[in-house]
Scaffold this active site. Structure first.
Site, mmCIF file in Angstrom:
data_model
loop_
_atom_site.group_PDB
_atom_site.id
_atom_site.type_symbol
_atom_site.label_atom_id
_atom_site.label_comp_id
_atom_site.label_asym_id
_atom_site.label_seq_id
_atom_site.Cartn_x
_atom_site.Cartn_y
_atom_site.Cartn_z
ATOM 1 N N ARG A 27 13.209 11.372 7.321
ATOM 2 C CA ARG A 27 12.497 10.559 8.317
ATOM 3 C C ARG A 27 12.625 9.096 7.941
ATOM 4 O O ARG A 27 13.003 8.770 6.814
ATOM 5 C CB ARG A 27 11.018 10.958 8.388
ATOM 6 C CG ARG A 27 10.262 10.747 7.090
ATOM 7 C CD ARG A 27 8.742 10.955 7.243
ATOM 8 N NE ARG A 27 8.059 10.681 5.980
ATOM 9 C CZ ARG A 27 6.748 10.671 5.812
ATOM 10 N NH1 ARG A 27 5.935 10.955 6.820
ATOM 11 N NH2 ARG A 27 6.205 10.386 4.627
ATOM 12 N N ASN A 42 1.111 3.628 7.561
ATOM 13 C CA ASN A 42 2.329 4.400 7.817
ATOM 14 C C ASN A 42 2.776 4.079 9.241
ATOM 15 O O ASN A 42 2.180 4.533 10.210
ATOM 16 C CB ASN A 42 2.047 5.894 7.654
ATOM 17 C CG ASN A 42 3.316 6.712 7.576
ATOM 18 O OD1 ASN A 42 4.391 6.233 7.934
ATOM 19 N ND2 ASN A 42 3.199 7.940 7.104
ATOM 20 N N PHE A 61 8.683 14.784 4.312
ATOM 21 C CA PHE A 61 7.252 15.107 4.286
ATOM 22 C C PHE A 61 7.111 16.577 4.655
ATOM 23 O O PHE A 61 7.328 16.972 5.795
ATOM 24 C CB PHE A 61 6.447 14.226 5.243
ATOM 25 C CG PHE A 61 4.953 14.403 5.117
ATOM 26 C CD1 PHE A 61 4.319 14.252 3.885
ATOM 27 C CD2 PHE A 61 4.175 14.752 6.212
ATOM 28 C CE1 PHE A 61 2.947 14.424 3.759
ATOM 29 C CE2 PHE A 61 2.798 14.917 6.092
ATOM 30 C CZ PHE A 61 2.186 14.756 4.860
ATOM 31 N N GLN A 99 2.167 8.520 -0.304
ATOM 32 C CA GLN A 99 1.344 8.388 -1.502
ATOM 33 C C GLN A 99 2.221 8.276 -2.755
ATOM 34 O O GLN A 99 1.924 7.504 -3.673
ATOM 35 C CB GLN A 99 0.401 9.599 -1.659
ATOM 36 C CG GLN A 99 -0.807 9.586 -0.735
ATOM 37 C CD GLN A 99 -0.568 10.310 0.575
ATOM 38 O OE1 GLN A 99 0.578 10.395 1.057
ATOM 39 N NE2 GLN A 99 -1.627 10.824 1.171
ATOM 40 N N THR A 106 -20.586 -25.798 4.039
ATOM 41 C CA THR A 106 -19.219 -25.292 4.144
ATOM 42 C C THR A 106 -18.274 -26.420 4.551
ATOM 43 O O THR A 106 -17.100 -26.395 4.190
ATOM 44 C CB THR A 106 -19.134 -24.128 5.158
ATOM 45 O OG1 THR A 106 -19.438 -24.593 6.474
ATOM 46 C CG2 THR A 106 -20.073 -23.002 4.774
ATOM 47 N N ASP A 107 -18.805 -27.406 5.252
ATOM 48 C CA ASP A 107 -17.974 -28.562 5.597
ATOM 49 C C ASP A 107 -17.548 -29.319 4.338
ATOM 50 O O ASP A 107 -16.409 -29.793 4.246
ATOM 51 C CB ASP A 107 -18.769 -29.494 6.526
ATOM 52 C CG ASP A 107 -17.912 -30.642 7.044
ATOM 53 O OD1 ASP A 107 -17.091 -30.398 7.944
ATOM 54 O OD2 ASP A 107 -18.053 -31.763 6.524
ATOM 55 N N HIS A 164 4.663 4.908 11.867
ATOM 56 C CA HIS A 164 5.410 6.087 12.291
ATOM 57 C C HIS A 164 6.568 5.702 13.208
ATOM 58 O O HIS A 164 6.422 4.875 14.102
ATOM 59 C CB HIS A 164 4.486 7.053 13.032
ATOM 60 C CG HIS A 164 3.239 7.391 12.287
ATOM 61 N ND1 HIS A 164 3.251 7.978 11.036
ATOM 62 C CD2 HIS A 164 1.929 7.231 12.588
ATOM 63 C CE1 HIS A 164 1.999 8.156 10.618
ATOM 64 N NE2 HIS A 164 1.168 7.699 11.545
ATOM 65 N N LYS A 217 -16.288 -21.370 3.637
ATOM 66 C CA LYS A 217 -15.453 -21.799 4.755
ATOM 67 C C LYS A 217 -14.211 -20.925 4.785
ATOM 68 O O LYS A 217 -13.529 -20.772 3.759
ATOM 69 C CB LYS A 217 -15.046 -23.269 4.582
ATOM 70 C CG LYS A 217 -14.666 -23.953 5.878
ATOM 71 C CD LYS A 217 -15.865 -24.112 6.822
ATOM 72 C CE LYS A 217 -15.875 -25.392 7.598
ATOM 73 N NZ LYS A 217 -17.181 -25.578 8.284
#
Lengths: 282, 282, 282, 282
Positions: free
Chosen positions: A174, A243, A157, A217, A62-63, A245, A17
């Site tokens: 940046r 990322n 970068f 990274q 699932t109930d 931007h 569920k």
């Protein structure tokens, strides 16, 4: 049990569920305590029969899984990792056909504004827990999702590979922004999961804010390492960092300079940086 | 100008740019200040020609409207109400065909975690501003959106009209939860819009937490009145309060009581309570 | 009834149930008929008491409104306009305090793939209906939402007003794409609302595809006029057309031309063109 | 390369561009052909340096990956599987540090309404492709996402395991509805991926409509097997089937019967059935 048609067979499978919305109020004192969780269960085991012939003998509905979440909450939730483990162990230990359970929980935070009053924003950062249990020790992981972080500077970068399709200019300043999904596995269960979570989250924020970033990274690695250093029980951190931007606007067209002041927050497309940081075996 | 086909005519219309994502960084000191806005513009005026014949002589492109947002941000944003008004006045005062402008701004809050580092949750509560200008004084409104509020007690609902389709039991203790959209119009511009906003938001939270509620409508009225009392410049508050139902779970099926402890947070359908509270003319 | 605090008063207000998800299966023949609706109700009237004192005597609960939707569906839905009107009349005619009802319905279409099997996409275009009733004749409107339309050519945008912030180049060939929300009011109820809807929708598509567009406003007007011509019962069409910008990619940087072939579909920001087309009184 | 701090190390990682929105118009004849894709790239390889020290020498920027998507589209898309493979091979074969690429594509369908005019619903079913390439043969998968399917009858659920938390009654007739995500791996590339896709999709729909279902798991297996039978190049099908519960409404409270006619479409929580069907090695 064999498949009904020779030449075909059932592979990995699970069922459960998803999206069980559980709100718990602790009224033991006039200062109520509110917990707001979304629980997801997934069970697997000897379930060939229901797939091959519709024989549901081994299937815990699932109930029922949903009912169990609400019933188990009656006596309190505790740390989300512990609540997930209680549920996972129950399904495997009581349902004969079920050999493995995975229980994931997202916890939504509220801010107290009164003894029995709380405020929050829509959406927002989630604390996550995931427990996998198949007998023996449970594997426990904790984490965060949708934690937005942004540095207005100390991010470069440059020096990247350029080919015939490269048009991105190098930059030495940046905005670096991301929406963190982080998950750390515990090698051994922390004595106090709530404290371990807060320690890990603080390490994450500190690492993001402290790291002079030459690439997302690099930031990812720094964050993962910092969490592992702060939480000795954690053995591995998995990070997914979109990322987000931010595009510096060219205001020179209007006779204005723009020394890192006015940006468009981008939406699609976005970079997606994913990685794992591990504690090495001694 | 007459419509190309007799018997048909243009009615009310507007055009503009929606979803302009503006991030502004104030770098005047090492402790950077971050602002994160989404701006929506809508202009109207003598625009029959573009509708009837595609003659765009009077049309200031929506792309230009977007550029203007970024250019105007260069020298700082200030209060969102003031920034919206600067933009609205510019469009009306400089574009000959434009007689009226509406500028809406949503501001997303961030939490400082360092001199140039910030954290936030995805989504979250928004501060909103809306300025309408058609020459003369601008009409200014402020508000919030997606502010989740929840009381764990002090909420009843009973004594309502019952007809043949009524099955809801009366209750003398329920969770009351909502996601507030509130907008208040200013009769006169507050000297400090940021202070006025904070005062109104605090009044909203206090009223929600303080009010012993017999209906969400009563809470709505109390919230609106409290904002008007706290902010003398406000003349009218409009509120939209979805009733985020929390369903007490029947744990008696499992041999457990549930004295207001375990709830399912509902999703669809939801009640929607909308209303206006006004300051009466003296 | 007077407000509890002198100097403040209740203004316009309504309440109802939103997001009532109703699926109806007609099993009269082995070829089942499926209907999939979302219903939203909003009632208003003499509701001062619940706002001022929490006296709910006049309040028909939103839960009852939901129950009524399901009960009324038992004997069939018919056209959504008719179903909405049945509900609106019921609330006003039976609840003493309720003077006015607005019922909106969104209908989601499914494609038959078998006698009792259906397929659809997530989301998708919706047929909409809105009925307002306050005694006497009901006001009925019909429409569509989220109908995406795109022309790959026959769209220009030039000759527009240029100011110091204008950088958009004129173009004589662009992609024109939008997600139509259209609503048309009926002056008199059409004999067959389903036929009227299909006629209006076809006129909308034809007008979009046929019109050589010099501005999205021109397309808007053409669409509205065409619907009014096709459906004599309609007196006014309201259109909301987000301009889904498609940006021609500059491939010259890679030694490639791009004669209207490769585009980026934009997301935020987007132009938003809204307008009304009316049948003139004779 | 060794990690900066002894005792910690980088684990699995990748990076790429997500959400690259590509629209392509083929204008070779007056009857334009429209393609609408969203492309996601993910590259991995010898990327320790950027993680450990921010040395980006081996990093092909995600911006370049995006540019490459647009540039490669200039001469036509072809089948999405082929386009994904062209991209994946390019990244691995030209970027020295990149050893492996995964390219996923979602294709959104449009309906032709004119020579250069198209209509669609928002959202909707997606055709998906995923190519993984690490030198040698590419691994190619195809699939669908958000394909809603619903049977109004021929679905039971009974004979399941019941424990102390089970309250679900058995049923011999229910609505069965799901939103299919299906992915099939090709053991060998089909000669015509478009035909293979259409064949697989038709098999999926037929199996769903034809299968008298005793559990959603049984339907899942039937669907997977049918796809494998129809498409000999496919070796494995992975299916994720949320169970979109439809709750029969109790109208007896209003003196009405409800023989499978009126349902509430549920939202949260939902069952989630996931499984794999494989062709056995001969």
């Amino acid at each position: 049990m064999t498949a009904p048609t020779p030449g075909f067979t059932l592979g990995p499978n699970s069922y459960g569920k998803s999206g069980v919305r559980l709100v718990h109020v602790d009224r033991d004192t006039p200062r109520h305590v509110l917990r707001d969780l979304t629980v997801h269960t997934a069970l697997s085991g000897d379930l060939d029969a229901t797939h091959y012939t519709g024989d549901n003998t081994g299937v815990l509905p699932t109930d029922t899984q949903k009912n169990t979440v609400y019933a188990f909450a009656r006596d309190g939730i505790g740390a989300v990792e512990a609540f997930a483990e209680r549920l996972a162990r129950h399904f495997v230990d009581t349902a004969p056909a079920i050999a493995h359970a995975r229980v994931r929980i997202d916890e939504h935070a509220w801010t107290r504004i009164g003894d029995h009053s709380f405020a929050s924003g829509e959406g927002g950062e989630l604390r996550t827990a995931e427990v996998r249990y198949g007998g023996g020790d449970a594997q426990v992981a904790a984490g965060v999702r949708d934690l937005l972080l942004l540095n207005t500077t100390d991010s470069e970068f440059s020096g990247f590979l350029a080919d015939e399709y490269t048009t991105l200019p190098a930059t030495d300043d940046r905005i670096l922004a991301t929406a963190v999904t982080a998950t750390w596995d515990y090698a051994t269960a922390p004595a106090d999961p709530d404290t371990a979570f807060r320690t890990a989250r603080a390490a994450l924020l500190d690492a993001f804010a402290d790291t002079y970033s030459l690439s997302l990274q690099q930031t990812l690695y720094a964050v993962g390492e910092r969490i592992l250093k702060a939480v000795p029980e954690a053995r591995e951190v998995r990070l997914s960092l979109p990322n987000r931007h931010h595009y510096l606007q060219d205001l020179g067209r209007f006779g204005l300079d723009n020394p890192g002041v006015v940006f468009q927050a981008g939406d699609l497309p976005y970079g997606l940086i994913e990685g794992t940081v591990r504690r090495e075996a001694p």
